[in-house]
Design an enzyme around this catalytic site. Structure first.
Site: not given
Length: 883
Positions: A30, A62-63, A87, A134-135, A234-235, A343
C-alpha cells in the site's frame, strides 16, 4: 498549494490499515501504491477546494508540476473549473477557443499577450499569412486559433517540419514557441515580417557570472535586421503575459464580487394542485435538488460538506472560520401567539417566508430550524417540517432520524447517567487505595494520570503529576466524589413519549449489592446536552460546556461535574458529528440548516447558534437568515433573546409573530365560529405578545395565517388590531396553500422592517439575584403580579447561589398553552401568582431552569397517537402517514 495544504510534499503517503495477518506485506504494498498516487490526489484535492471557494475567482496551476512522481497533466488541467481556468487550458476552454467562441472562454495569457503585441504594431492581421512554430497547448495551439479567428491564413509548424525554413519565409506574422534555442535563423525570415519570440532558453556564455545567458527561439541578432518588428528575449512576451494576467484579474474580481453577493441558485417550481393532498404527499410529489448542488450554490466548499445520501449533508465548522471576515446578513426570528395544542404554523411560516424571500424576491436567504423529536412525531403533534406547500424536504428524512444527532445525544446523556451510578457503586464497595489503583492503573510498570485526571487534581488544588507522589489525604480527595444520591439531577433520556418512565427504581439486580434509588427518564430533547449543542459556538466551546455540566452535589455540598466523572472527552467524541449543522432545502429549493432541537417549554427552544452564524456569513450583508423560536413569544422568543442572543452575541433585526383567527377565537373564550366580538376579545393575547416582542426593542411584523374557514372581515380585524397594538406591519398570508408566492407580502414587510431602527436590549441583568430575574420574567412577560417559591425551589436558590451559579440566565419551564402556569387560562391573564415548584441547573448549557406549576419533562402518549397512521410501503419503500 502550500497555503491551502501546508503539509503537502510530493510523494507524501497517507495510509489507514486494518487488522490483517499479512500486515507487513500489506503495508509495504500500500505504501508503494500510495507514494505514486498521492501527489496527484493532493493536487486534485487542492484544485477542488479552489473550485468551490467563492473567494477565489480564478487560479493557475503552474506547469510542469513540481513532483518527483509522474502526474497526468491533462487530468490536472481539466480538473480546474472552466469559469476559474485563467490559463484557458481545460478542454472546455480550449474547445471553445478552437471553434471561435472567443467571448465565452478564458484565452491563455501568453497567446493573448502576443495578439496584443501584434495589434500594437498597427498592422492588420486579417488577410495576412501567419506561421506558428510550436504546437503546445499553452502557446502554439491557442495561438493558431487566435490568428485564425482574427482572419489570418495560418500554418502550424514544429521542429520536425521538413520545410520549416521555407514555411517561415512565407510568414507576414511569425510566432515561435518551440523551446529550442535560436532554432529559427535570421536569413529564413521574410523582410518586413512581424516576429514574436516566445522562447526562453539558456545557452553557455563565459562572459556571464552565471556562465549562461537567456536567448529565445529566434536568432535575434540576425533576425532583427530583416523583421519590421521583433520581440526581445528577455523583456518581450514575458511582461506582456503578466499584463494580460493582471487584466484578467481585474475582470474576474469584478465578476466575482457579484458572485459572492448574489447566489446563482436553481429555484424549484411547485405546482399547487386542486386536489387536497396531505403534507407527505406534497413532499413526495416534488423532486429536490442534489444536496451537494445546494451546497455549491450557497458558497460552501467541497471539503466543508459531508454528504448523507442525496438529500442531506453535514457542514463542517471550518466554513465559519473561512467566512469570519464576511459581514453578517439580516437576522429574523419567527415566533407566535400562545398556540392551540396543534400549533399555529410557525414552522410553515418560517419556510414560507424564506421561499418568498429566496424564490420570489431573489434574495440570499437561509432558514435555520430545529430537528424534530420522535416524541411529538409519533405522539400527537406530528412532524415539524412545515406544511402544505411550505415544507423542508424530504419531510420523512427531516422527521425521522435525519443524521442521527438526537441518537448521539441520547447515547452521550446515558453514558453520563451510567457513569454517575457506577461511580457511587464503586466508591461504596472499595477502599481508597483500591479505587486509586483502578483509576490510575500501572501499565507495563508505569502509572500515569490522564489529562482529565490532571484537571481534577488542579481543581482540588493538588499540583502534582506523579501518581506516586500523592499523600493518603490527597488520594482520598482524588478518588472520592462522595456523591449524595439525593442530590442527583442528571436523568436518563429517551426520544419517545413514555409516561411510565417518569418515575422508576434503579439498582434492583442483586449484582448492585443493595444500592438502589428512585430515578426517572426525561425526553432526549430536554437533555442538557441538547441545550449545550444548541448554544455552543464551536467544538472547543462545546467540549468545555460538556465538562461543566453538574450532575449532583457531594455530601459536602460541592457541585460534581462530568469533568469530575472523567467522561468529558468521551462525550465530545460521541458529539463530534452532531456539532456539525445539517443542510437540507425547502420545496422551492432554498437552503435550510436543521440543527439541535431543545424543547421550548423545558429548555430554551431554539436551533443552534452555529447554524445561525454560518448561515449569516453565507447569505452576506444583504441576505436574510430566518430562524424559529419554539411555542409562543412568552417562551421561545423570550429565551431566544435572553439566553441565545446573550451567548451568541447576535442581534435580531425583525420579529415575525404568527397568529391565526382560530387561536384568537379560542383566547376569546369561545369556539371557532364567526364572531368578531369573540375574536376582538381574543386579540388580547396577540396584543400582549406584540408588547413582549417590542419590550426587547425589535420591530414586529405580524403574519396572520389564513385558513379557508376565515372570513375577510375576521382577517382584516386581526391585521387592524395588530397594527394598533404597535406592530410595524401586519400581513395576511396564504403560503400553506400557495407556497412562497403566498408569503411575498410578508417578505416585503420583513424587508422594510429590517431597515427600521432596532434598539435591542435584554430584559434583565444576569447579575441580579435569581429570584429577581424569575420575578421580572413572570411580571413583564407573563403578566403575573408576583411569584411563589415552594420550599424545594427556595432551597435550590440558596444552593445554586452558594455554588456560584446565581448569575446564570433563567430558562422558565412552563406550559406553552397559556401565558400563565395554568393551560386553561387563555387570552392575557393578569394578577395571578406564578408558582415555582423547583429549580434545576444546566450549568454547562449556561442557565437555571425553574419548573413552573406541574410542568413535566417526559410527555406521554395520547389515547390515539400519530403512529396509528404511519406505515411503510414494502414495494415502493415510501413512508406514509407522516404529517
Amino acid at each position: 498549494m502550500k497555503e491551502k495544504f501546508p503539509g503537502f510534499r510530493p510523494g507524501l503517503a497517507i495510509l489507514q490499515v486494518g487488522n490483517r495477518d499479512d500486515s507487513n506485506l500489506y503495508i509495504n504494498m500500500k505504501l508503494k501504491a500510495a507514494a505514486e498516487v498521492m501527489p496527484k490526489l493532493l493536487v486534485l484535492k487542492c484544485i477542488a477546494s479552489l473550485n468551490g471557494d467563492p473567494a477565489v475567482h480564478g487560479f493557475i496551476v503552474q506547469l510542469p508540476l513540481d513532483s518527483d512522481k509522474p502526474i497526468n497533466t491533462e487530468k490536472i488541467t481539466n480538473a480546474v473549473a472552466p469559469e476559474k481556468d485563467v490559463d484557458g487550458l481545460s478542454s472546455i476552454n480550449a474547445g471553445k477557443l478552437s471553434r471561435g467562441d472567443l467571448g465565452d472562454c478564458f484565452i491563455p495569457c501568453t497567446p493573448k499577450g502576443c495578439m496584443e503585441l501584434i495589434r500594437q504594431t498597427g498592422i492588420q492581421v486579417a488577410g495576412k499569412r501567419a506561421v506558428v512554430v510550436g504546437r503546445s497547448k499553452i502557446v502554439g495551439a491557442p495561438m493558431h486559433d487566435l490568428l485564425l479567428w482574427n482572419h489570418a491564413t495560418v500554418t502550424t509548424c514544429h521542429s520536425k517540419t521538413s520545410t520549416l525554413a521555407e514555411e517561415v519565409g512565407k510568414a507576414d506574422i511569425l510566432v515561435v514557441a518551440a523551446g529550442k534555442a535560436e532554432m529559427v535563423k535570421g536569413e529564413w525570415i521574410k523582410p518586413g515580417a512581424i516576429v514574436i519570440d516566445c522562447g526562453i532558453n539558456h545557452v553557455p556564455d563565459s562572459t556571464k557570472a552565471s556562465g549562461k545567458r537567456v536567448v529565445g527561439d529566434v536568432a535575434y541578432s540576425t533576425a532583427k535586421e530583416k523583421a519590421s518588428y521583433i520581440t526581445p528575449v528577455p523583456g518581450g512576451v514575458g511582461p506582456m503575459t503578466v499584463a494580460m494576467l493582471m487584466q484578467v484579474r481585474g475582470q474576474i474580481e469584478t465578476a466575482g464580487h457579484l458572485y459572492i453577493c448574489l447566489w446563482g441558485m436553481l429555484l424549484l417550481t411547485i405546482s399547487t394542485l386542486p386536489k387536497q393532498l396531505v403534507d407527505i404527499e406534497i413532499s413526495q410529489s416534488c423532486i429536490p435538488k442534489p444536496i451537494d448542488q445546494v451546497a455549491r450554490e450557497v458558497g460552501l466548499l467541497p471539503d466543508e460538506v459531508e454528504l448523507y445520501g442525496q438529500t442531506k449533508a453535514k457542514v463542517h465548522l471550518s466554513a465559519l472560520k473561512r467566512l469570519k471576515n464576511q459581514p453578517d446578513g439580516k437576522y429574523v426570528v419567527v415566533t407566535g401567539i400562545t398556540p392551540t395544542p396543534l400549533g399555529e404554523g410557525k414552522s410553515t411560516t418560517t419556510v414560507g417566508l424564506v421561499q418568498a424571500l429566496g424564490a420570489h424576491l431573489h434574495q440570499n436567504v437561509f432558514a435555520c430550524v430545529r430537528q424534530p423529536s420522535q416524541g411529538p412525531t409519533f405522539g400527537i403533534k406530528g412532524g415539524a417540517a412545515g406544511g402544505g406547500y411550505c415544507q423542508i424536504t424530504p419531510m420523512e428524512e427531516f422527521n425521522l432520524h435525519l443524521t442521527g444527532d438526537i441518537h448521539a445525544i441520547t447515547a452521550a446523556n446515558n453514558l453520563v447517567a451510567a457513569a454517575v451510578d457506577a461511580r457511587i457503586f464503586h466508591e461504596l464497595t472499595q477502599t481508597d487505595q483500591a479505587l486509586y489503583n483502578r483509576l490510575v492503573p500501572s501499565v507495563s510498570g508505569v502509572r500515569k494520570f490522564s489529562d482529565i485526571q490532571i484537571r481534577r487534581l488542579q481543581k482540588l488544588g493538588i499540583n502534582k503529576t506523579d501518581p506516586m507522589a500523592l499523600t493518603k489525604e490527597e488520594v482520598n480527595l482524588f478518588v472520592r466524589l462522595d456523591i449524595d444520591p439525593g442530590t442527583i439531577t442528571w436523568q436518563r433520556v429517551l426520544d419517545t413519549n413514555d409516561r411510565f418512565l417518569r418515575k422508576i427504581t434503579i439498582g434492583q439486580s442483586p449484582t448492585e449489592k443493595g444500592f438502589s434509588r428512585m430515578a426517572q427518564f426525561d425526553i432526549t430533547v430536554s437533555s442538557e446536552i441538547m441545550a449545550v449543542l444548541a448554544l455552543s459556538d464551536g467544538l472547543d466551546d462545546m467540549k468545555k460546556r460538556l465538562g461543566r455540566m453538574v450532575v449532583a452535589s457531594s455530601k459536602r455540598g460541592e457541585p460534581v461535574t462530568t469533568d469530575d466523572l472523567g467522561v468529558t472527552g468521551a462525550l465530545a467524541v460521541l458529539m463530534r458529528d452532531a456539532v456539525k449543522p445539517n443542510l437540507m432545502q425547502t420545496l422551492e429549493g432554498t437552503p435550510v440548516f436543521v440543527h439541535a432541537g431543545p424543547f421550548a417549554n423545558i429548555a430554551h427552544g431554539n436551533s443552534s447558534v452555529l447554524a445561525d452564524k454560518i448561515a449569516l456569513k453565507l447569505v452576506g450583508k444583504e441576505g436574510f437568515v430566518v430562524t424559529e423560536a419554539g411555542f409562543g413569544a412568552d417562551i421561545g422568543m423570550e429565551k431566544f433573546f435572553n439566553i441565545k442572543c446573550r451567548y451568541s452575541g447576535l442581534r435580531p433585526h425583525v420579529v415575525v409573530l404568527v397568529a391565526t383567527v382560530r387561536a384568537l377565537k379560542m383566547h376569546g373564550g369561545g369556539p371557532a365560529v364567526s364572531n368578531l366580538q369573540l375574536l376582538a376579545r381574543g386579540c388580547s393575547n396577540l396584543n400582549k405578545q406584540i408588547q413582549n416582542a417590542r419590550m426587547f426593542g425589535v420591530p414586529v411584523v405580524v403574519a396572520v395565517n389564513a385558513f379557508k374557514t376565515d372570513t375577510k372581515a375576521e382577517l382584516a380585524l386581526v391585521v387592524q388590531m395588530a397594527k394598533e397594538a404597535g406592530a410595524f406591519d401586519a400581513v395576511e398570508c396564504t403560503h400553506w396553500a400557495e407556497g412562497g408566492k403566498g408569503a411575498v407580502a410578508l417578505a416585503q414587510a420583513v424587508q422594510r422592517a429590517s431597515q427600521a431602527p432596532s434598539n435591542f436590549r435584554f430584559l434583565y441583568n444576569v447579575e441580579l439575584p435569581v429570584i429577581d430575574k424569575i420575578r421580572l420574567i413572570a411580571q413583564q412577560i407573563y403578566g403575573a403580579s408576583d411569584i411563589e417559591l415552594l420550599p424545594e425551589a427556595q432551597e435550590k436558590v440558596t444552593l445554586y447561589t452558594k455554588q456560584g451559579f446565581g448569575n446564570l440566565p433563567i430558562c422558565m419551564a412552563k406550559t406553552h398553552l397559556s401565558l400563565s402556569h395554568d393551560p386553561e387560562q387563555k387570552g392575557a391573564p393578569a394578577g395571578f401568582i406564578l408558582p415555582i415548584r423547583d429549580i434545576r441547573a444546566s450549568v454547562g448549557a449556561g442557565f437555571l431552569y425553574p419548573l413552573v406549576g406541574t410542568m413535566s419533562t417526559m410527555p406521554g402518549l395520547p389515547t390515539r397517537p400519530c403512529f396509528y397512521d404511519i406505515d411503510l410501503d414494502p414495494v415502493s419503500g415510501e413512508v406514509n402517514g407522516l404529517f
